[in-house]
Every structure is written in C-alpha cells, then in structure tokens.
Design an enzyme around this catalytic site. Sequence first.
Site, PDB file in Angstrom:
ATOM      1  N   TYR A  26     -15.345   1.297  -4.421  1.00 28.59           N
ATOM      2  CA  TYR A  26     -15.005  -0.093  -4.096  1.00 28.59           C
ATOM      3  C   TYR A  26     -15.665  -0.532  -2.786  1.00 28.59           C
ATOM      4  O   TYR A  26     -15.962  -1.702  -2.587  1.00 28.59           O
ATOM      5  CB  TYR A  26     -13.490  -0.235  -3.927  1.00 28.59           C
ATOM      6  CG  TYR A  26     -12.701  -0.279  -5.210  1.00 28.59           C
ATOM      7  CD1 TYR A  26     -13.331  -0.290  -6.459  1.00 28.59           C
ATOM      8  CD2 TYR A  26     -11.311  -0.329  -5.178  1.00 28.59           C
ATOM      9  CE1 TYR A  26     -12.587  -0.342  -7.623  1.00 28.59           C
ATOM     10  CE2 TYR A  26     -10.559  -0.386  -6.335  1.00 28.59           C
ATOM     11  CZ  TYR A  26     -11.195  -0.384  -7.563  1.00 28.59           C
ATOM     12  OH  TYR A  26     -10.453  -0.442  -8.715  1.00 28.59           O
ATOM     13  N   GLY A  27     -15.843   0.434  -1.890  1.00 31.13           N
ATOM     14  CA  GLY A  27     -16.220   0.101  -0.515  1.00 31.13           C
ATOM     15  C   GLY A  27     -17.535  -0.633  -0.368  1.00 31.13           C
ATOM     16  O   GLY A  27     -17.758  -1.312   0.641  1.00 31.13           O
ATOM     17  N   CYS A  50      -5.073   2.608  -1.959  1.00 29.77           N
ATOM     18  CA  CYS A  50      -6.475   2.409  -1.582  1.00 29.77           C
ATOM     19  C   CYS A  50      -6.514   1.343  -0.493  1.00 29.77           C
ATOM     20  O   CYS A  50      -6.010   0.233  -0.701  1.00 29.77           O
ATOM     21  CB  CYS A  50      -7.249   1.943  -2.813  1.00 29.77           C
ATOM     22  SG  CYS A  50      -8.941   1.421  -2.479  1.00 29.77           S
ATOM     23  N   CYS A  93      -9.059   5.275   4.762  1.00 31.45           N
ATOM     24  CA  CYS A  93      -9.435   5.336   3.352  1.00 31.45           C
ATOM     25  C   CYS A  93      -8.646   6.505   2.797  1.00 31.45           C
ATOM     26  O   CYS A  93      -8.621   7.586   3.402  1.00 31.45           O
ATOM     27  CB  CYS A  93     -10.934   5.591   3.206  1.00 31.45           C
ATOM     28  SG  CYS A  93     -11.447   6.001   1.515  1.00 31.45           S
TER      29      CYS A  93
END
Length: 265
Positions: free
Chosen positions: A44-45, A76, A190
Amino acid sequence: MADPTAPILLFDSGVGGLTVYDALRDVLPDAPVIYAADLAGLPYGTKTEAQIAARVAGLLGRMAERYQPRLACIACNTASTIALGMVRDVLEIPVVGTVPAIKPAAALTQTGTIGLVGTEATIRQRYVDDLERDFAAGKRLLRIAAPALVGAAEGKLRGRVVDPAVIDDVRARLAAMPGGDGIDTLVLACTHFPLLADELAAAFGQQVRQVDGAHGIARRIAHLLDGQTFTATGPNRFVVTGPLAGAEGLEAALASRGFAPAEAF
Ligand code: DGL
C-alpha cells in the site's frame, strides 16, 4: 449482544497485521479471528491516497458482508491514516485503526529525538503531522520511509533470510539526518516492522527503544468487546486476495499461530 461465534476481522495489506494478531491473542485468546491479507494490493505504501482509500473501503465493505464480524481492525498504519474515517462510514460495526505510536514514544525519549519509520504514504499524512503537534511538541521527530522493510518482513515470515544491508540502510539514513545521531526511540509506524525487531535491534543497538502500537490496539479491541462471549467453531482463518500462491511459504507462520491453511477471499 454479538453472536458468540462472530469473528474479529483483522485487515492488512500483507502479514504485518499478524503483529496485532499476536498481541490480541494475549488479551483475547478465545476470540475467533479472520485475518485478511490484501496480497493482491500489497504494498500500500507506494500507492496514492485515492487508490488506498477506495481499495480499503471497498474490500472491507465486502468482507464485512461475507464474514459478519463483530468488529474490524485495520491492522495497517498506511490504510488507517488514510481511510479510517471512510471505513467507519461504510461499516456498521466498531472499526479500530492503527496509528503511529508517537505519543508513547514522546513519553519515553530521554534525548528528545525520535525516529519514525513508516511507508512513504504514511509519513506524508496530515494525521502524522497532527500526532506530532499534539504529542511530540518540543521533541525532534525524524521521519523516513522504508518500503524495503515491508518486503523483508514478508520474506522473513516465509522463511527467507533478511538482508542486513536493508536494515542498515534505514539506520544510516536516519543517522544522516540533522540530529539523527541522538535518536534513542524508534517508532515502528508500519505493522510489518515489529516482525523485524531483532534485526532492527542488531542494527540500532539495544539502547534504542522500539515502540509500536500493537499492544495498545489489542487492549482497545478488548475494551470495546468487554463483556462479550466468544465461541470458536474451528481454527482461525487467514484469507488472501489474489492468487493463493501469494501465501506460499507462510504455512509454518500460520500454523504456529493457530490458523487454518490460507484460503482465497
Ligand atoms: N502494514 C502496512 C502498514 O502498517 C504497510 C505495508 C504496505 O506498504 O502495504 O503501513
């Protein structure tokens, strides 16, 4: 009162949310859990805010419909700092998010210098600016993105050796920032990163304390479900988006945590 067999839904892009799962087992060992890893969307980052928000809200809406959970946790930081509000609008159950543990880190630091390691998307969020302003005023908060750690953590849980150079790069980049040599506290922003706690300790030294939100989140979930009863109907479930092959190599990590073999969402 919730159906005693209704699960808690834990959601992440990959295996990072297992750090929240592990903490949750400590406080609610009997609660049925469905863990959902969006391997088709990992990572996702490196995505945009719009991509992450649409994906997470859409998937959680469909998962809530299918699994009828009593509570959902977005395990998350990237998804939570961007999409928590939107997911709360979509679901009719309590939704717990995961936000960088800046507050506890600010209480712990002696030098006043905190390193924050997250994904590219997380470290640019206003949510993080707000946490810094509210809880770390007067401290120095040095943020860096470490996308390679996400892959390293995914690999580690599949039995692969973590390349020490990947970890050392994070240490070196933080140390090179103005004031970076004074870091005594590291926020693991994270959920994947606590899986690398040993490797991070080897690179940063034992004197640098690592702080993450997993236990706080687990306590928050337990508090919200206080008084509810739990009846497991089988082992916990681990579901993945995309081809099941994405979960190959995770068998031991899942079995040791009491999950049934991975299944497709
Ligand atoms: N585990 C996720 C987090 O806490 C991010 C990993 C990814 O980039 O997908 O931010």
